[in-house]
Write an enzyme that holds these catalytic residues in place. Sequence first.
Site, PDB file in Angstrom:
ATOM      1  N   ARG A 162       7.729  69.475   4.077  1.00 16.02           N
ATOM      2  CA  ARG A 162       8.124  68.215   3.459  1.00 16.02           C
ATOM      3  C   ARG A 162       7.432  67.062   4.153  1.00 16.02           C
ATOM      4  NH1 ARG A 162      14.389  66.408   2.936  1.00 16.02           N
ATOM      5  NH2 ARG A 162      14.195  66.231   5.198  1.00 16.02           N
ATOM      6  N   THR A 197       7.137  60.680   2.351  1.00 18.49           N
ATOM      7  CA  THR A 197       7.478  60.668   0.923  1.00 18.49           C
ATOM      8  C   THR A 197       8.570  61.663   0.547  1.00 18.49           C
ATOM      9  OG1 THR A 197       5.824  62.351   0.371  1.00 18.49           O
ATOM     10  CG2 THR A 197       5.090  60.047   0.417  1.00 18.49           C
ATOM     11  N   ASP A 241      18.502  70.827  10.830  1.00 20.95           N
ATOM     12  CA  ASP A 241      17.295  71.462  10.313  1.00 20.95           C
ATOM     13  C   ASP A 241      17.423  72.979  10.464  1.00 20.95           C
ATOM     14  OD1 ASP A 241      14.518  72.668  10.495  1.00 20.95           O
ATOM     15  OD2 ASP A 241      13.996  70.599   9.970  1.00 20.95           O
ATOM     16  N   ASP A 300      14.554  74.740  12.475  1.00 20.74           N
ATOM     17  CA  ASP A 300      14.642  74.528  13.912  1.00 20.74           C
ATOM     18  C   ASP A 300      15.756  75.363  14.533  1.00 20.74           C
ATOM     19  OD1 ASP A 300      12.546  72.757  14.047  1.00 20.74           O
ATOM     20  OD2 ASP A 300      13.796  70.981  13.787  1.00 20.74           O
TER      21      ASP A 300
END
Length: 209
Positions: A104, A108, A200, A203
């Site tokens: 990602r 944006t 995340d 992660d």
Amino acid sequence: MKNVTVISHPLISHKVALMRDINTNTKQFRELVEEVTTLLTYEAFKDLPTVPVTVTTPLERTEQQMIAENTIAIVPILRAGLGMVNGVHTLFPTAKVGHIGMYRDEETCIPQEYYCKLPQGIENKVVVVLDPMLATGGSAIAAVDMLKARGVKSIKCMHIIAAPEGIEKLHNAHPDVQIYCATCDRCLNEHSYILPGLGDAGDRLFGTK
């Protein structure tokens, strides 16, 4: 939305609560992802077609129904989707695995493709796309676009945590794709992270933070 299934089960709720906990370590988190995925898989594939077979028991021959060989293909979205593969393989150990690599863009939030490798004959299989988090829906939509461009007709998307925004966007883009998730959270924040979420997933799966 007829194509969206949020699976409510005490076992799933319990394991998702542990996944959310900031004190859950990498090993525990990885195991929980696999366990929840297995539970989701049971529900997501209840409509698989079967074929009649004859089985010889210790006492007699009997007619049974079995899933046809080479029916399933697993396609995780890299990298977090890798954490869900073993959960599906627990129930479908011979399923072929393809990989779609996306990241990602932090500016944006638009997914960027960097890798795609799919099993031969995938267009004839029931394909499950794996990604623990369905946030904006961008990565899932892009993955489904890629699969459809290669002739895949039967696609399911499986997620653990989903945001309402992502569910709606994926549903609107691909109303023929079945969406399965363990829970639908409140919303996305200004950085497109799911709230309350679990941080995340990549992660936490691979210990990179």
